[in-house]
Design an enzyme around this catalytic site. Structure first.
Site, PDB file in Angstrom:
ATOM      1  N   ASP A   1       0.827  -1.211   0.000  1.00  0.00           N
ATOM      2  CA  ASP A   1       0.000   0.000   0.000  1.00  0.00           C
ATOM      3  C   ASP A   1       0.862   1.263   0.000  1.00  0.00           C
ATOM      4  OD1 ASP A   1      -2.356   1.432   0.013  1.00  0.00           O
ATOM      5  OD2 ASP A   1      -2.561   1.389   2.187  1.00  0.00           O
TER       6      ASP A   1
ATOM      7  N   HIS B   1       2.301   3.428  -9.024  1.00  0.00           N
ATOM      8  CA  HIS B   1       2.147   1.990  -9.288  1.00  0.00           C
ATOM      9  C   HIS B   1       3.330   1.468 -10.106  1.00  0.00           C
ATOM     10  CE1 HIS B   1      -1.708   2.059  -7.445  1.00  0.00           C
ATOM     11  NE2 HIS B   1      -2.292   2.766  -8.383  1.00  0.00           N
TER      12      HIS B   1
ATOM     13  N   LEU C   1      10.611 -20.918  -5.454  1.00  0.00           N
ATOM     14  CA  LEU C   1       9.730 -19.915  -4.822  1.00  0.00           C
ATOM     15  C   LEU C   1       8.355 -19.975  -5.490  1.00  0.00           C
ATOM     16  CD1 LEU C   1       9.199 -17.376  -3.011  1.00  0.00           C
ATOM     17  CD2 LEU C   1      10.050 -15.999  -4.906  1.00  0.00           C
TER      18      LEU C   1
HETATM   19  C1  FPP Z   1      -2.042   0.159  -3.228  1.00  0.00           C
HETATM   20  O1  FPP Z   1      -1.604   1.494  -3.280  1.00  0.00           O
HETATM   21  C2  FPP Z   1      -1.535  -0.585  -4.370  1.00  0.00           C
HETATM   22  C3  FPP Z   1      -2.318  -1.086  -5.369  1.00  0.00           C
HETATM   23  C4  FPP Z   1      -3.788  -0.921  -5.403  1.00  0.00           C
HETATM   24  C5  FPP Z   1      -1.724  -1.781  -6.512  1.00  0.00           C
HETATM   25  C6  FPP Z   1      -0.452  -2.534  -6.258  1.00  0.00           C
HETATM   26  C7  FPP Z   1       0.170  -2.773  -7.563  1.00  0.00           C
HETATM   27  C8  FPP Z   1       1.498  -2.745  -7.811  1.00  0.00           C
HETATM   28  C9  FPP Z   1       2.530  -2.598  -6.771  1.00  0.00           C
HETATM   29  C10 FPP Z   1       1.992  -2.854  -9.214  1.00  0.00           C
HETATM   30  C11 FPP Z   1       1.746  -4.143  -9.869  1.00  0.00           C
HETATM   31  C12 FPP Z   1       2.256  -5.314  -9.121  1.00  0.00           C
HETATM   32  C13 FPP Z   1       2.899  -6.337  -9.668  1.00  0.00           C
HETATM   33  C14 FPP Z   1       3.212  -7.534  -8.838  1.00  0.00           C
HETATM   34  C15 FPP Z   1       3.326  -6.313 -11.064  1.00  0.00           C
HETATM   35  P1  FPP Z   1      -2.679   2.654  -3.297  1.00  0.00           P
HETATM   36  O2  FPP Z   1      -2.907   3.067  -4.704  1.00  0.00           O
HETATM   37  O3  FPP Z   1      -3.903   2.216  -2.560  1.00  0.00           O
HETATM   38  O4  FPP Z   1      -1.931   3.764  -2.537  1.00  0.00           O
HETATM   39  P2  FPP Z   1      -2.564   4.913  -1.613  1.00  0.00           P
HETATM   40  O5  FPP Z   1      -3.081   4.202  -0.380  1.00  0.00           O
HETATM   41  O6  FPP Z   1      -1.393   5.765  -1.324  1.00  0.00           O
HETATM   42  O7  FPP Z   1      -3.622   5.591  -2.396  1.00  0.00           O
END
Ligand code: FPP
Length: 239
Positions: free
Chosen positions: A13, A30, A124
Site C-alpha cells: 500500500d 504503481h 519460490l
Molecule cells: C495500493 O496502493 C496498491 C495497489 C492498489 C496496486 C499494487 C500494484 C502494484 C505494486 C503494481 C503491480 C504489481 C505487480 C506484482 C506487477 P494505493 O494506490 O492504494 O496507494 P494509496 O493508499 O497511497 O492511495
C-alpha cells in the site's frame, strides 16, 4: 527459538500517496511499486522463503478511476511480458489467486500461459492476488462445495481449505502491510487466522531490503502460540 518463515504475504500500500507527494499521477506510483515488487521477489527468494503472496489488485480496486484501473492492467501485462523468462530461469512458480475472469482477455491468456510455463518450478511460489477479495474467495468456495453436493459431515477446516484459491499454499506466517494503514482490507481472511501482522508506515515504493529485514527481525522475536499457553509452548520447545 527463532521462528521460521515459510510464507510471507504483503499488502503493497501507498503507491498513490507516494506519487501524489511528488506531484505525479497515481499511476507513476504503481509503476515504481511494480519495480519494487520485482526487487522484493528476488530478495525474498535469496532469503530462502518458499512462498510469497502479493496483493496487486483487490476486488474493490474496480471502483478506482477507469484510467488508473487500465494503467494497473497495463503494468501487470508489462510485468508478465518482461518477467516471464526471469521467472522461468530463476525456478519461480507463478500462481494467481482471485477471479481473473473479468480481466481483459489478452491479459487472462498471458497469465494462464505464464502459470503453465512455470508450473514445474520449485524454489519460490509467487502468488499474485488479482481481483482478489477474501470474502469473495470464501463465497466462491462455498458455491463450488454446494455444486458438488458434498456430504456436510465431511466438511472440516482441511477440506474447506482445499476449495480456496490458496489450496496449494500454507497459511502465511507473516503479513506485512506498508503505507501506514492498520487494516486487512479483505486480504486472505481465512488464511491469516494465526499470522503475525506487521504494519509499517513506509510507502510501498520506498520499501526495500532493509525494511524487509526489519520486518523479518520483528517476526523472529514474536512468540507464536497458536492458541496454547506460554507454559505449553515452553514444554514443546524443551522436548
Ligand atoms: C495500493 O496502493 C496498491 C495497489 C492498489 C496496486 C499494487 C500494484 C502494484 C505494486 C503494481 C503491480 C504489481 C505487480 C506484482 C506487477 P494505493 O494506490 O492504494 O496507494 P494509496 O493508499 O497511497 O492511495
Amino acid at each position: 527459538m527463532q521462528n521460521n518463515i515459510k510464507h510471507l504475504a504483503i499488502i503493497m500500500d501507498g503507491n498513490g500517496r507516494w506519487a501524489q507527494k511528488k506531484g505525479w499521477s497515481r499511476i507513476k506510483g504503481h509503476e515504481k511499486g511494480a519495480r519494487i515488487a520485482k526487487e522484493i521477489v528476488k530478495v525474498v527468494k535469496s532469503k530462502g522463503i518458499e512462498y510469497l503472496t502479493l496483493y496487486a489488485f483487490s476486488s474493490e480496486n474496480w471502483k478506482r478511476p477507469k484510467q488508473e484501473v487500465e494503467g494497473l492492467f497495463r503494468l501487470l501485462e508489462g510485468f508478465i511480458d518482461a518477467e516471464i523468462q526471469e521467472l522461468k530461469d530463476s525456478n519461480i512458480r507463478l500462481h494467481v489467486i482471485g477471479d481473473i475472469t473479468k480481466f481483459p482477455e489478452i491479459l487472462q491468456q498471458k497469465i494462464k500461459k505464464s502459470i503453465k510455463e512455470t508450473s514445474k518450478n520449485t524454489v519460490l511460489h509467487l502468488s499474485i492476488a488479482l481481483n482478489y477479495g477474501g470474502r469473495d474467495e470464501i463465497i466462491r468456495a462455498v458455491k463450488t462445495i454446494s455444486e458438488k453436493t458434498i456430504d456436510p459431515e465431511t466438511i472440516n477446516e482441511e477440506t474447506f481449505k482445499s476449495f480456496l484459491d490458496t489450496a496449494h499454499i500454507p497459511d502465511p506466517d507473516l503479513l506485512i502491510r506498508t503505507g501506514g494503514e492498520k487494516r486487512i482490507s479483505n486480504f486472505l481472511l481465512w488464511q491469516i487466522a494465526y499470522t503475525e501482522i506487521y504494519f509499517v508506515d513506509i510507502l510501498w515504493p520506498d520499501f526495500n531490503e532493509a525494511a524487509l529485514d526489519n520486518a523479518l527481525a520483528w517476526f523472529a522475536s514474536r512468540q507464536r502460540r497458536f492458541g496454547m499457553t506460554e507454559n505449553q509452548i515452553q514444554e514443546i520447545e524443551t522436548r
